[in-house]
Scaffold this active site. Structure first.
Site, PDB file in Angstrom:
ATOM      1  N   ARG A 147       0.870  -1.193   0.000  1.00 21.79           N
ATOM      2  CA  ARG A 147       0.000   0.000   0.000  1.00 21.79           C
ATOM      3  C   ARG A 147       0.894   1.227   0.000  1.00 21.79           C
ATOM      4  O   ARG A 147       1.775   1.350   0.853  1.00 21.79           O
ATOM      5  CB  ARG A 147      -0.913   0.042   1.227  1.00 21.79           C
ATOM      6  CG  ARG A 147      -1.521   1.428   1.428  1.00 21.79           C
ATOM      7  CD  ARG A 147      -2.575   1.506   2.496  1.00 21.79           C
ATOM      8  NE  ARG A 147      -3.797   0.870   2.048  1.00 21.79           N
ATOM      9  CZ  ARG A 147      -4.979   1.074   2.607  1.00 21.79           C
ATOM     10  NH1 ARG A 147      -5.112   1.900   3.621  1.00 21.79           N
ATOM     11  NH2 ARG A 147      -6.046   0.450   2.156  1.00 21.79           N
TER      12      ARG A 147
ATOM     13  N   HIS B 296      -7.493   0.923  -6.230  1.00 25.57           N
ATOM     14  CA  HIS B 296      -7.678   0.153  -4.979  1.00 25.57           C
ATOM     15  C   HIS B 296      -8.420  -1.142  -5.344  1.00 25.57           C
ATOM     16  O   HIS B 296      -9.577  -1.334  -4.960  1.00 25.57           O
ATOM     17  CB  HIS B 296      -8.479   0.996  -3.985  1.00 25.57           C
ATOM     18  CG  HIS B 296      -8.470   0.475  -2.578  1.00 25.57           C
ATOM     19  ND1 HIS B 296      -7.661  -0.576  -2.162  1.00 25.57           N
ATOM     20  CD2 HIS B 296      -9.191   0.853  -1.477  1.00 25.57           C
ATOM     21  CE1 HIS B 296      -7.878  -0.795  -0.875  1.00 25.57           C
ATOM     22  NE2 HIS B 296      -8.792   0.043  -0.445  1.00 25.57           N
TER      23      HIS B 296
ATOM     24  N   GLN C 271     -10.455  -3.645  -2.960  1.00 23.36           N
ATOM     25  CA  GLN C 271     -11.702  -3.070  -2.425  1.00 23.36           C
ATOM     26  C   GLN C 271     -12.899  -3.429  -3.306  1.00 23.36           C
ATOM     27  O   GLN C 271     -13.990  -3.755  -2.826  1.00 23.36           O
ATOM     28  CB  GLN C 271     -11.547  -1.548  -2.333  1.00 23.36           C
ATOM     29  CG  GLN C 271     -12.788  -0.815  -1.871  1.00 23.36           C
ATOM     30  CD  GLN C 271     -13.103  -1.035  -0.408  1.00 23.36           C
ATOM     31  OE1 GLN C 271     -12.246  -0.852   0.444  1.00 23.36           O
ATOM     32  NE2 GLN C 271     -14.338  -1.427  -0.095  1.00 23.36           N
TER      33      GLN C 271
ATOM     34  N   ASP D  14     -16.868   8.135  -0.945  1.00 21.31           N
ATOM     35  CA  ASP D  14     -15.574   7.974  -0.273  1.00 21.31           C
ATOM     36  C   ASP D  14     -15.227   9.340   0.328  1.00 21.31           C
ATOM     37  O   ASP D  14     -15.857  10.354  -0.007  1.00 21.31           O
ATOM     38  CB  ASP D  14     -14.530   7.529  -1.319  1.00 21.31           C
ATOM     39  CG  ASP D  14     -13.178   7.199  -0.713  1.00 21.31           C
ATOM     40  OD1 ASP D  14     -13.042   7.144   0.523  1.00 21.31           O
ATOM     41  OD2 ASP D  14     -12.216   7.000  -1.499  1.00 21.31           O
TER      42      ASP D  14
ATOM     43  N   CYS E 148     -16.157   2.626   1.108  1.00 23.97           N
ATOM     44  CA  CYS E 148     -14.987   1.777   1.383  1.00 23.97           C
ATOM     45  C   CYS E 148     -14.547   1.891   2.838  1.00 23.97           C
ATOM     46  O   CYS E 148     -13.942   0.974   3.369  1.00 23.97           O
ATOM     47  CB  CYS E 148     -13.847   2.144   0.443  1.00 23.97           C
ATOM     48  SG  CYS E 148     -13.411   3.895   0.519  1.00 23.97           S
TER      49      CYS E 148
ATOM     50  N   ARG F 252     -14.033  -7.588   2.672  1.00 22.93           N
ATOM     51  CA  ARG F 252     -12.632  -7.358   2.293  1.00 22.93           C
ATOM     52  C   ARG F 252     -11.799  -8.597   2.601  1.00 22.93           C
ATOM     53  O   ARG F 252     -10.938  -8.997   1.830  1.00 22.93           O
ATOM     54  CB  ARG F 252     -12.043  -6.162   3.070  1.00 22.93           C
ATOM     55  CG  ARG F 252     -12.675  -4.805   2.819  1.00 22.93           C
ATOM     56  CD  ARG F 252     -12.471  -4.289   1.417  1.00 22.93           C
ATOM     57  NE  ARG F 252     -11.098  -4.356   0.972  1.00 22.93           N
ATOM     58  CZ  ARG F 252     -10.108  -3.526   1.333  1.00 22.93           C
ATOM     59  NH1 ARG F 252     -10.344  -2.521   2.131  1.00 22.93           N
ATOM     60  NH2 ARG F 252      -8.863  -3.672   0.872  1.00 22.93           N
TER      61      ARG F 252
HETATM   62  N1   CP Z   1     -11.175   0.554   2.768  1.00 22.71           N
HETATM   63  C1   CP Z   1      -9.889   0.501   3.166  1.00 22.71           C
HETATM   64  O1   CP Z   1      -8.976   0.240   2.370  1.00 22.71           O
HETATM   65  O2   CP Z   1      -9.722   0.712   4.481  1.00 22.71           O
HETATM   66  P1   CP Z   1      -8.311   0.857   5.231  1.00 22.71           P
HETATM   67  O3   CP Z   1      -7.701   2.146   4.758  1.00 22.71           O
HETATM   68  O4   CP Z   1      -8.639   0.844   6.684  1.00 22.71           O
HETATM   69  O5   CP Z   1      -7.441  -0.314   4.835  1.00 22.71           O
HETATM   70  N1  NVA Z   2      -9.610   7.318  -1.329  1.00 17.88           N
HETATM   71  C1  NVA Z   2      -9.228   6.869  -0.012  1.00 17.88           C
HETATM   72  C2  NVA Z   2      -9.522   5.423   0.162  1.00 17.88           C
HETATM   73  C3  NVA Z   2      -9.232   4.863   1.522  1.00 17.88           C
HETATM   74  C4  NVA Z   2      -9.547   3.415   1.632  1.00 17.88           C
HETATM   75  C5  NVA Z   2      -7.759   7.158   0.214  1.00 17.88           C
HETATM   76  O1  NVA Z   2      -6.952   6.893  -0.678  1.00 17.88           O
HETATM   77  O2  NVA Z   2      -7.414   7.646   1.292  1.00 17.88           O
END
Ligand code: CP
Ligand code: NVA
Length: 330
Positions: free
Chosen positions: A108, A135, A138, A231, A272, A317
């Site tokens: 990540r 992502h 997700q 989101d 998400c 997830r």
């Molecule tokens: N939805 C999601 O990716 O959550 P986190 O940032 O907690 O992993």
């Molecule tokens: N768009 C958000 C998603 C988090 C799961 C971010 O990148 O912070």
């Protein structure tokens, strides 16, 4: 049945066929049933994976950890800033080292190119746990949740409200095109997905009998929608200074009672997560003190309503990430 996914990386959904995505969803359903019934499934005992996080996480990290443990694997977590990568060691060297020790790598972080390069040098499957652009894990959870509620996903209308050019919106557009879901990006013109990606998705959507629509009109965009998705307005890695501009631009795209009333009466709400729907977070409080808005992308009422399936989505997830790891490592 698609060809085997064994040895493949999971970097973005554009790399996968419709059949391959459907296969992962079927696998996730099997794993969910096994987990619920308490049937052990340590199919990957003896393997080891590493989770490399350059941004914070609750769901993604925990999903990889629990799924890895359920599959019988050893799991190592490297938190933001605790590996040598980038500071003292190049991406290429890091990937080569981790590939010698682990059977799979989750990443990540920031640019999509980083996860693509990790996969190029590691020699083992790499899974994208969120980049600036995409992502993909997700989306599997999202589609599984949609299927659990409607018994299908093909032909439904899904609307993403708000910052329609972020990683989640981009990936939703791709998965919709691949699976025959009619996708609407509903937000200000300034926050629409990249034209090149829209063009690619429109072409794929045509092959799968669905549409991709971009609109700044909330009434038209959400009319009769089956799934309303949103989101946060400022994603990880974006500067704090951007909040003022985003609040101004995206407030008209808040998911509230009016939006849900304009959708299909059976519509579900997805997010998400994490979400700013109340004042129970430090950022939520700071924003309220500064701008006087106690809830942001979704009202607390919609978030807590029976139409909201966000916690099923969060649980999914784990089942879907388990499917991705199993399919690529078996
Ligand atoms: N939805 C999601 O990716 O959550 P986190 O940032 O907690 O992993
Ligand atoms: N768009 C958000 C998603 C988090 C799961 C971010 O990148 O912070």
């Amino acid at each position: 049945m698609p060809r085997s996914l064994s040895g493949r990386s999971f970097l973005k959904l554009l790399d996968f066929t419709t059949e391959e995505i459907q296969y992962l969803l079927e696998l996730a359903k099997d794993f969910k049933r096994m987990k619920r019934a308490g049937v052990p499934h340590k199919y990957l005992a003896g393997k080891n994976i590493v989770l490399l996080f350059e941004k914070t996480s609750t769901r993604t990290r925990c999903s990889f950890e629990v799924a890895g443990n359920d599959l019988g694997m050893g799991v190592t977590y490297l938190d933001p800033g605790s590996s040598q990568m980038g500071k003292k060691e190049s991406l290429e060297d890091t990937a080569r080292v981790l590939g010698r020790m682990f059977d799979g790598i989750e990443y990540r972080g920031f640019a999509q190119q980083v996860v693509e390069d990790l996969a190029r040098y590691a020699g083992v499957p790499v899974w994208n746990g969120l980049t600036t652009e995409f992502h993909p894990t997700q989306m599997l959870a999202d589609v599984l949740t949609i299927e659990e509620n409607f018994g299908r996903y093909k032909g439904l209308k899904m609307v993403f409200m708000g910052d329609a050019r972020n990683n989640v919106a981009n990936s939703l557009m791709v998965v919709s095109a691949k699976l025959g879901i009619n996708f609407v990006a509903c937000g200000p013109k300034e926050n629409m997905p990249d034209k090149a990606l829209v063009d690619v998705c429109k072409k794929i959507a045509k092959e799968n009998g669905c549409t991709i629509t971009l609109t700044d009109d909330v009434k038209k965009g959400t009319k009769g929608a089956d799934v309303i998705y949103t989101d946060i307005w400022v994603s990880m890695g974006e500067p704090d200074e951007i909040w003022a501009e985003r609040i101004k631009l995206l407030s008209p795209y808040q998911v509230n009672d009016a939006v849900m009333a304009n959708a299909n009466p059976e519509a579900i709400f997805l997010h998400c997560l994490p979400s700013f729907h109340d004042l129970e977070t430090t950022i939520g409080k700071e924003i309220n003190d500064k701008f006087g808005i106690p809830e942001m992308e979704v009202t607390d009422k919609v978030f807590r309503s029976p139409q909201s399936k966000v916690f099923d989505e969060a649980e999914n997830r784990m089942h879907t990430i388990k499917a991705v790891m199993y399919a690529t490592l078996k």
